[in-house]
Design a protein around this motif. Structure first.
Motif, PDB file in Angstrom:
ATOM      1  N   ASN A  49       0.829  -1.206   0.000  1.00 49.67           N
ATOM      2  CA  ASN A  49       0.000   0.000   0.000  1.00 49.67           C
ATOM      3  C   ASN A  49       0.864   1.257   0.000  1.00 49.67           C
ATOM      4  OD1 ASN A  49      -2.545   1.193  -0.062  1.00 49.67           O
ATOM      5  ND2 ASN A  49      -2.601   1.473   2.146  1.00 49.67           N
ATOM      6  N   ASN A  50       2.180   1.086   0.120  1.00 51.63           N
ATOM      7  CA  ASN A  50       3.083   2.236   0.138  1.00 51.63           C
ATOM      8  C   ASN A  50       3.113   2.909  -1.236  1.00 51.63           C
ATOM      9  OD1 ASN A  50       5.063   4.080   0.897  1.00 51.63           O
ATOM     10  ND2 ASN A  50       6.724   2.695   0.317  1.00 51.63           N
ATOM     11  N   SER A  51       2.919   4.216  -1.255  1.00 53.81           N
ATOM     12  CA  SER A  51       2.995   4.961  -2.514  1.00 53.81           C
ATOM     13  C   SER A  51       3.925   6.169  -2.396  1.00 53.81           C
ATOM     14  CB  SER A  51       1.598   5.430  -2.936  1.00 53.81           C
ATOM     15  OG  SER A  51       1.002   6.235  -1.938  1.00 53.81           O
ATOM     16  N   THR A  52       4.860   6.087  -1.436  1.00 55.69           N
ATOM     17  CA  THR A  52       5.840   7.155  -1.221  1.00 55.69           C
ATOM     18  C   THR A  52       7.245   6.543  -1.267  1.00 55.69           C
ATOM     19  OG1 THR A  52       4.297   8.456   0.112  1.00 55.69           O
ATOM     20  CG2 THR A  52       6.641   8.910   0.391  1.00 55.69           C
ATOM     21  N   GLY A  60       1.864   8.843  -4.379  1.00 57.79           N
ATOM     22  CA  GLY A  60       1.574   8.537  -5.774  1.00 57.79           C
ATOM     23  C   GLY A  60       1.820   9.654  -6.764  1.00 57.79           C
ATOM     24  N   ILE A  61       2.312  10.799  -6.297  1.00 57.13           N
ATOM     25  CA  ILE A  61       2.558  11.949  -7.165  1.00 57.13           C
ATOM     26  C   ILE A  61       4.051  12.282  -7.157  1.00 57.13           C
ATOM     27  CG2 ILE A  61       2.021  14.383  -7.597  1.00 57.13           C
ATOM     28  CD1 ILE A  61      -0.353  12.515  -7.979  1.00 57.13           C
ATOM     29  N   ALA A  68       2.733   9.208 -10.585  1.00 57.13           N
ATOM     30  CA  ALA A  68       3.935   8.369 -10.644  1.00 57.13           C
ATOM     31  C   ALA A  68       3.618   6.997 -11.227  1.00 57.13           C
ATOM     32  CB  ALA A  68       4.558   8.234  -9.259  1.00 57.13           C
ATOM     33  N   ASN A  69       3.295   6.978 -12.517  1.00 61.66           N
ATOM     34  CA  ASN A  69       3.197   5.747 -13.297  1.00 61.66           C
ATOM     35  C   ASN A  69       4.506   5.610 -14.052  1.00 61.66           C
ATOM     36  OD1 ASN A  69       0.601   5.460 -12.404  1.00 61.66           O
ATOM     37  ND2 ASN A  69      -0.359   5.489 -14.414  1.00 61.66           N
ATOM     38  N   VAL A 110       2.681   2.129 -10.151  1.00 55.06           N
ATOM     39  CA  VAL A 110       1.344   2.603 -10.513  1.00 55.06           C
ATOM     40  C   VAL A 110       0.814   3.442  -9.365  1.00 55.06           C
ATOM     41  CG1 VAL A 110      -0.947   1.982 -11.316  1.00 55.06           C
ATOM     42  CG2 VAL A 110       0.964   0.478 -11.807  1.00 55.06           C
ATOM     43  N   LYS A 111       0.526   4.706  -9.653  1.00 51.78           N
ATOM     44  CA  LYS A 111       0.146   5.645  -8.599  1.00 51.78           C
ATOM     45  C   LYS A 111       1.163   5.593  -7.455  1.00 51.78           C
ATOM     46  CE  LYS A 111      -4.859   5.332  -9.360  1.00 51.78           C
ATOM     47  NZ  LYS A 111      -6.176   5.064  -8.709  1.00 51.78           N
ATOM     48  N   GLY A 112       2.409   5.393  -7.814  1.00 52.76           N
ATOM     49  CA  GLY A 112       3.487   5.359  -6.833  1.00 52.76           C
ATOM     50  C   GLY A 112       3.714   4.027  -6.166  1.00 52.76           C
ATOM     51  N   ARG A 113       2.819   3.062  -6.361  1.00 54.58           N
ATOM     52  CA  ARG A 113       2.993   1.737  -5.744  1.00 54.58           C
ATOM     53  C   ARG A 113       3.953   0.907  -6.596  1.00 54.58           C
ATOM     54  NH1 ARG A 113      -2.537   2.778  -5.031  1.00 54.58           N
ATOM     55  NH2 ARG A 113      -3.073   3.029  -2.822  1.00 54.58           N
TER      56      ARG A 113
END
Length: 477
Positions: free
Chosen positions: A45-48, A75-76, A415-416, A439-442
């Motif tokens: 679940n980490n997107s950073t 995710g950005i 962040a794709n 995908v979305k930072g993941r």
């Protein structure tokens, strides 16, 4: 009276058993794709993240930014710099690797959630589904609410056609008022775009275009033979599909480059439309005629079982029989494919934005894998590697305003990303096996991407797919 009550009780019992069976089949199929759920062991679940030592190919300009850091927060893409000092963050060391925006396939047909993993495993981080059903609205909802890991998911509504093009895959319009009502309905229900198809005459087409403008919803156009080809240059139409339609409609199957020139010029002068060639799906007609055992090939094991049993088989039989009746059809299909490459070359030369689309999910065109074949054809048509990559990144993302946050590596973009072992500006084949996909930072690593392929290859969901198709027929038709 007792007999009648008993009859109704039996009927209700049968209905209840059928309903329970349907629920069980669909639930089992949903459980089969639990590996796509965000937060499980395979999908963090980490997107950073902080990516270090990356060679960035940003794609909004033709360059490589050497040895950079990229800070992804929720995710950005927040910062891109040579040196970033950020504490308490997971670091991805990209030394010796190349960072590219995720690929976008602008013309697909999605039949189940297994295919979402197939796209990701091939570096496709956004798809435009061009034949919408209720299932696709549910997938879109799951993706947008971050319940499953998936490419960004955009979808048209059902295909809008005129009254004589009857078939399960078409929504037949008979009156302009009905056409306008369908546009309103699809927009309100959550479909992203309107898909126009064969058979729309001027009156019906005008109603669709006018209401789409009022409803502020873009049109994706498979050209209709009922209106002049130039009719598809309306500003509401954001992309025109299929190089083969140029051959079949304005050229009337005449493979003449002199006659092609004014058609290309007219597309170029329209300026607001992109062109989606989908030449892989046409080339696969040629492949079916060359390979009598293609339905038993390893690659076809990745196709949805219902589509393989129905559409793949029907298309193979059609072209196999055509070859039996006239051996010259093989050369004619090959010659037309070669002419499609000329179309792409001329579209590119005149500045028409080409967007990558494969028509994956029908015939023998495999979801995910086929984008590499499509891109290779653009290279064969004379585009440089950078120009080829643009078709599946920035060009695609600029087609619709709702996709503008994709397609390039810039501050503020989603962040794709693809982390690649070598430079795709030198060798496109490196796209086929990304080291990691974001995908979305993941972050999804290579082992997990391989698992996505295997799960799709082993699925047995023919009945579940059939039930979802039945749902489409009951609701939309």
């Amino acid at each position: 009276m007792k007999l009648l009550k008993r009859f109704f009780k039996i009927v209700l019992g049968i209905v209840a058993m059928v309903a329970i069976a349907v629920i069980i089949v669909l639930a089992m199929d949903t459980l089969g794709t639990n590996y796509l759920k965000v937060g499980n062991r395979a999908v963090s679940n980490n997107s950073t993240y902080l990516i270090t030592n990356a060679n960035i190919i940003p794609m909004h300009r033709d360059t490589v930014l050497v040895n950079k850091m990229v800070y992804i927060q929720d995710g950005i893409i927040k910062k891109i710099s040579e040196n970033l000092d950020i504490k308490d963050i997971e670091v991805v060391d990209a030394k010796g690797k190349y960072l590219l925006p995720g690929l976008i396939d602008m013309h697909v047909h999605v039949w189940d959630r297994y295919e979402l993993g197939l796209y990701l495993s091939n570096g496709v981080t956004a798809v435009r589904n061009v034949w919408g059903t209720p299932m696709h609205l549910r997938i879109k909802s799951e993706v947008n609410s971050d319940k499953i890991i998936s490419p960004h998911f955009f979808t048209t509504g059902p295909k809008l056609t005129g009254p004589e093009f009857i078939g399960d895959d078409n929504l037949n319009l008979t009156h302009p008022k009905e056409a306008a009502e369908k546009v309103v309905s699809y927009q309100q229900r959550g479909y992203d775009f309107i898909k126009t198809y064969y058979g729309l005459d001027k009156e019906l087409f005008d109603a669709v275009i006018e209401q789409a403008a009022i409803s502020k919803i873009d049109i994706v156009a498979h050209p209709s033979q009922k209106v002049p080809f130039s009719y598809h240059f309306n500003p509401q139409i954001k992309s025109i599909e299929h190089a083969e339609e140029i051959v079949q409609q304005p050229l009337q199957f005449n493979l003449d480059t002199v006659q092609l020139r004014p058609i290309i010029d007219s597309i170029s002068n329209a300026k607001h439309s992109s062109f989606c060639p989908t030449i892989t799906v046409f080339n696969n007609i040629y492949q079916m005629m060359l390979n009598d055992s293609i339905l038993d090939s390893e690659s076809l094991s990745y196709m949805n079982p219902l589509i393989k049993k129905a559409d793949s088989k029907n298309q193979f039989d059609r072209w196999h029989n055509a070859k039996q009746e006239d051996s010259g059809v093989v050369d004619r299909i090959k010659n037309q494919h070669d002419f499609h490459l000329r179309i792409i070359a001329q579209l590119h030369k005149t500045g028409v934005p080409i967007i990558c689309g494969t028509d994956a999910g029908i015939g023998v065109t495999i979801p995910g894998f086929s984008i590499h074949k499509e891109l290779a054809f653009y290279k064969e048509a004379g585009l440089s590697n950078y120009e080829v990559l643009k078709t599946a990144t920035v060009n695609a993302a600029q087609t619709h305003s709702i996709m503008n946050q994709l397609g390039s590596i810039e501050t503020g973009k989603v962040a794709n990303l693809l982390l690649l072992d070598s430079n795709p500006l030198l060798e496109l084949s490196t796209l086929e096996n990304p080291s990691s996909v974001f995908v979305k930072g993941r972050k999804i690593n290579r082992n997990t991407l391989q698992k996505f392929k295997e799960m799709a290859r082993k699925r047995k969901n023919l009945m579940a797919s059939g039930l979802r198709y039945l749902e489409y027929l009951l609701i939309e038709k």
